[in-house]
Structures are given as structure tokens and as C-alpha cells.
Design an enzyme around this catalytic site. Structure first.
Site, short mmCIF file in Angstrom:
data_model
loop_
_atom_site.label_atom_id
_atom_site.label_comp_id
_atom_site.label_asym_id
_atom_site.label_seq_id
_atom_site.Cartn_x
_atom_site.Cartn_y
_atom_site.Cartn_z
N THR A 80 44.24 25.08 51.28
CA THR A 80 42.97 25.77 51.02
C THR A 80 41.91 24.73 50.65
OG1 THR A 80 44.19 27.64 50.19
CG2 THR A 80 41.86 27.53 49.60
N ARG A 91 48.42 32.71 54.79
CA ARG A 91 48.13 33.96 54.08
C ARG A 91 49.37 34.57 53.46
NH1 ARG A 91 44.48 37.14 58.56
NH2 ARG A 91 42.51 36.76 57.50
N LYS A 117 39.44 32.07 54.19
CA LYS A 117 40.51 31.86 53.22
C LYS A 117 40.03 32.06 51.77
CE LYS A 117 44.20 30.64 51.21
NZ LYS A 117 45.44 31.40 51.26
N HIS A 126 40.45 58.89 46.31
CA HIS A 126 39.22 59.00 47.10
C HIS A 126 39.43 58.16 48.36
CE1 HIS A 126 35.16 58.24 48.41
NE2 HIS A 126 34.70 59.17 47.58
N GLY A 145 47.59 34.90 37.59
CA GLY A 145 48.20 33.59 37.71
C GLY A 145 48.42 33.19 39.17
N CYS A 183 46.52 30.45 43.64
CA CYS A 183 45.50 30.77 44.65
C CYS A 183 44.36 31.57 44.06
CB CYS A 183 46.16 31.57 45.77
SG CYS A 183 47.65 30.77 46.37
N ARG A 217 53.21 28.88 37.66
CA ARG A 217 51.90 28.23 37.72
C ARG A 217 50.80 29.19 37.26
NH1 ARG A 217 51.81 25.87 43.64
NH2 ARG A 217 52.75 27.90 44.02
N1 SAJ Z 1 47.58 40.77 40.05
C1 SAJ Z 1 47.02 41.69 39.18
N2 SAJ Z 1 46.69 42.93 39.69
C2 SAJ Z 1 46.90 43.25 40.99
C3 SAJ Z 1 47.47 42.30 41.87
C4 SAJ Z 1 47.79 41.05 41.36
O1 SAJ Z 1 46.82 41.44 37.99
O2 SAJ Z 1 46.59 44.39 41.36
C5 SAJ Z 1 47.94 39.43 39.53
C6 SAJ Z 1 49.41 39.09 39.75
O3 SAJ Z 1 50.21 39.62 38.75
C7 SAJ Z 1 49.35 37.58 39.75
C8 SAJ Z 1 48.00 37.28 40.41
O4 SAJ Z 1 47.25 38.47 40.30
O5 SAJ Z 1 49.34 37.07 38.43
C9 SAJ Z 1 48.08 36.87 41.87
O6 SAJ Z 1 49.10 37.61 42.55
P1 SAJ Z 1 48.96 38.18 44.03
O7 SAJ Z 1 50.23 38.84 44.36
O8 SAJ Z 1 47.73 39.01 44.15
O9 SAJ Z 1 48.65 36.90 44.90
P2 SAJ Z 1 49.37 35.46 45.14
O10 SAJ Z 1 48.63 34.43 44.36
O11 SAJ Z 1 50.84 35.54 44.94
O12 SAJ Z 1 49.06 35.27 46.70
C10 SAJ Z 1 47.71 35.30 47.16
C11 SAJ Z 1 47.66 36.25 48.38
N3 SAJ Z 1 46.27 36.51 48.73
C12 SAJ Z 1 45.81 37.76 48.97
O13 SAJ Z 1 46.51 38.75 48.90
C13 SAJ Z 1 44.38 37.89 49.39
C14 SAJ Z 1 48.41 35.59 49.54
O14 SAJ Z 1 48.27 36.38 50.71
C15 SAJ Z 1 47.86 34.20 49.81
O15 SAJ Z 1 48.60 33.54 50.84
C16 SAJ Z 1 48.00 33.38 48.56
O16 SAJ Z 1 47.28 34.03 47.51
C17 SAJ Z 1 47.41 32.00 48.82
O17 SAJ Z 1 48.18 31.07 49.07
O18 SAJ Z 1 46.17 31.87 48.87
#
Ligand code: SAJ
Length: 395
Positions: free
Chosen positions: A116, A143, A195, A233, A246, A249, A316
């Protein structure tokens, strides 16, 4: 087709394995000598379903691991891009990787960056590294979601940013070896924007949910119920609030969009800051719950979950670690994290349950969801809305 993948971590490794088991001749390069040695023997330093088996298949198909780059037709760079103290991108790993490729590669090959980067980085910084050597550059952001990597790496649509259409078609052919999702071609800068924007969308949406949680808490309303009903909705889709955001990304990539001096960037920045404040919001809620139950010893409070999200062992930017930075005396346990990273860490669920009176669910691991009855005697604060027991404190 000969492909050299440079940086074989969370993204580079599955990419190299998929290519090697789909007919390409693959060299996988990493600067970590010990890691290369262990991976040659089939050992991986993170847990991801199906990855070990894929590694065995790739080794059988002839993948070669090394600390040095080899002569190839394509190079894929998948090294980390952290941010510096000013939240600006640090491209030193990408620069080093490209330099090591340039030392061995023939002319006219294509170097594909998957790491990224902030929009403009490839044109302004990376392409210039090649100086007079004639090589092509492309940007193909990944992704894949940790926890479901091997499925998403195949099925997700991919965006490929290229310097011209013909090179784009060549890169499409390469990824078509294992990708069944659509492969769309655009220019490099648009792909860089895509991205960062995807992860910014998620960061902003989660921040909205987190702010709602704070408002609802003041009004003694269950935010999860509000969101559940709102999402019925047809045009509303709010993500889930939680103890913080966390991973490597979503808390980072959106900062790559915020450095534009001529625009007032407030939505993205304040969302990131909102997410960063959640561990302290949770800490204050814990203190209130402790007061209510006349518990003053932090060791009697157990944080369930250290990883940044459910069913992964990756810590991380974990919200639990951020919380522990503010108050380190809590007892902690995570079924996925088996190495010691916190002071009062316990390694068995039974010992954890014996040690604490309050349990704060920081991560909704499957282990918790499937064993909820074991927690029934405890005071529970569920920050993830996964607990079905009665009388549970919610975010
Ligand atoms: N989280 C929340 N609420 C939610 C969803 C997630 O608090 O509704 C938190 C999670 O617990 C976690 C953080 O957000 O701490 C990130 O988790 P995640 O599952 O949303 O995402 P990552 O970091 O594991 O992966 C993301 C993904 N990006 C998107 O969905 C747009 C993944 O597709 C990417 O490849 C990755 O980032 C990346 O490498 O950029």
C-alpha cells in the site's frame, strides 16, 4: 512465466504460493535469513487456515526461497509500508526491494508493487529509482482479509494500475493464473487511490459506529440494537462499534490520503482519531463497572483477546495492547496468542476464569462464542456484541 516475489509476509507469501501452484516458476525472496530457512522447511510464522498445506504444495511444485533476487519476467513487491512519526508514508522497504531487483533484472521486465502506498508514490518516487534502466512499473494492490486469505486472493476483484494498456494486459495475464475474480485495468495513480480509499471507507464507517456507541452509552441505549434496526433500511449499512481499530491497514492507510495541504481534510482525520480514542473509552467504562461492583484490583479484571480481531493471532495495533499501555495491571488471555506479550498473561481458559471476576470481551474469537456458558458466573463487559448471556454490559 518466471516470477520473483519480494517480501514474503502476509501478502507476498500467499501470492507466491498461489503463483507456484498455478504453473508459474516462482522465486520467493525475503531479507530475513532465518525466516527463509524455516519456510523452506515448511514452517510459517503466522496462523492462517490452509496456508501450511499450500506451502507444501508450492514446495512440491518447485518454488524456490532465497534472500537474493533472481532473473525473472515479473517482480512482485509486497513489503511493508509503515508510516513515520508525522503519519507520512515510509517507503524505505519498497525502495530497498526495488533497488535489489534492479541489480539483477533484465531490461523491459515489469515490477509490480502490491504494498500500500499513498497516491503519487509510484510516479513521484519509485519509478525514478530505475534511472536509465528500462523497466515497467505496475501497481496491483491486494485486498485479502486476514482469516480468509486463500479464498479472497482467488475470488476478489483486482485493480491493476499500469503505465500503458498493453503492459496492463500482460499483468492481467499473470494474475489470471490464479485469480477468478474480475481483473480491471486503470492507471497507476487511480489504483493507488482505490487501495487507500477502501480502507478509509471502512475506517470512517467504523468511527461513525464508535461515535454512535459513545452517544448511545450516555443515553443508556444499546447501540447494537440501533445499528441492527438502521441496517434494515435498504440504503443504510453501518459497521460495528468496537474497542478500537487494529491491524496493519485500516488504522494506517487512510493517513496516506490526508496530507493534501490545499484541501480541508477533516472527515478522514477525525475518524482515525475517533477510532484511536476507543481503547481509553473502554478503559473508562471498565473503571465504572469496577466501581459499581466494588472491585479495585485491576488483576481481577480479565481482558479476553489480545489480537486485533477475531480468530487471528496478529497483534499489530491491537486495541487490547493500546488499553494495556494506559493500564497494565489487567489480567489477559487470548486462545490464538501463545507467546507472552503482556505482563499478566494467562495461557489457559480455565486458569483465566479462575483468576478474574470481570471479563471484558475485547475480541469475539470463536472460542468465546462457542463456550459462553463457561463465563456465566462472571461479570461481563462485551465490547464486540457477541455474548448471548443475560445481564451483560455492552459498549
Ligand atoms: N472492526 C471494527 N468494526 C467493524 C469491522 C472491523 O471495529 O465493523 C475492527 C476490527 O476488529 C479490527 C479492525 O477494525 O480491529 C480492522 O479489521 P478488518 O477486518 O475490517 O480489516 P483488516 O485490517 O483485517 O483488513 C482490511 C480489509 N479492507 C477492507 O475490508 C476494506 C482487507 O480487505 C484489506 O486487504 C486489508 O485491510 C489491507 O491489507 O489493506
Amino acid at each position: 512465466m518466471k516470477v520473483n516475489v519480494v517480501g514474503i509476509g502476509y501478502i507476498g507469501l500467499p501470492t507466491a504460493l498461489m503463483l507456484a501452484t498455478s504453473g508459474a516458476e516462482v522465486f520467493a525472496t525475503d531479507v530475513r535469513k532465518d525466516y527463509i530457512e524455516s519456510i523452506k522447511n515448511g514452517s510459517i510464522n503466522f496462523s492462517e487456515s490452509g496456508m501450511k498445506e499450500k506451502l507444501t504444495q508450492a514446495i512440491d511444485s518447485g518454488i524456490q526461497f532465497s534472500t537474493k533476487c533472481e532473473i525473472a519476467d515479473y517482480y512482485i513487491v509486497a513489503v511493508p509500508t509503515p508510516f513515520d512519526e508525522f503519519k507520512k508514508i515510509d517507503i524505505s522497504y519498497v525502495r530497498d526491494a526495488v533497488n535489489s531487483i534492479l541489480q539483477v533484472c533484465p531490461e523491459n521486465i515489469t515490477i509490480i508493487i502490491e504494498s500500500t502506498v499513498s497516491p503519487g508514490t509510484i510516479e513521484n518516487d519509485i519509478i525514478k529509482i530505475a534511472k536509465d534502466k528500462k523497466v515497467n512499473f505496475a501497481y496491483a494492490p491486494e485486498r485479502i482479509i486476514p482469516g480468509n486469505i486463500l479464498k479472497e486472493i482467488v475470488e476478489n476483484a483486482r485493480i491493476i494500475g499500469c503505465q500503458n494498456k498493453q503492459k496492463g494486459e500482460e499483468v492481467r495475464k499473470l494474475y489470471s493464473l490464479f485469480v477468478t475474480g474480475q481483473i480491471l485495468i486503470t492507471d497507476i495513480k487511480t489504483a493507488e487511490f482505490v487501495k487507500c480509499t477502501e480502507n478509509s471507507f471502512r475506517a470512517v464507517n467504523i468511527a461513525f459506529a464508535n461515535e454512535l456507541a459513545q452517544i448511545c452509552n450516555e443515553e443508556k441505549i444499546d447501540v447494537n440494537e440501533v445499528i441492527k434496526f438502521c441496517n434494515m433500511h435498504p440504503r443504510v449499512n453501518i459497521l460495528n462499534p468496537g474497542p478500537g481499530v487494529g491491524g496493519h491497514c485500516i488504522p494506517i492507510d487512510p493517513w496516506f490520503l490526508t496530507g493534501h495541504k490545499n484541501q480541508k481534510i477533516s472527515v478522514i482525520e477525525s475518524s482515525l482519531l475517533k477510532n484511536e480514542e476507543m481503547p481509553v473509552f473502554v478503559l473508562n467504562r471498565i473503571k465504572k463497572i469496577m466501581n459499581e461492583h466494588q472491585i479495585s484490583d485491576f488483576k481481577k479484571v480479565g481482558l479476553y483477546g489480545i489480537s486485533y480481531k477475531e480468530d487471528v493471532d496478529d497483534v499489530r495495533n491491537s486495541p487490547t495492547l493500546a488499553l494495556l499501555e494506559n493500564e497494565s495491571h489487567f489480567t489477559v488471555y487470548d486462545p490464538m496468542v501463545t507467546n507472552k506479550i503482556a505482563d499478566n498473561q494467562i495461557f489457559s481458559l480455565e486458569d483465566f476464569l479462575k483468576s478474574v471476576e470481570i471479563i471484558v470481551v475485547m475480541v469475539g474469537h470463536t472460542e468465546f462464542i462457542e463456550n459462553q456458558e463457561k463465563f456465566a458466573e462472571k461479570i461481563i463487559f462485551d465490547t464486540r456484541n457477541v455474548c448471548k448471556l443475560n445481564n451483560v454490559y455492552k459498549l
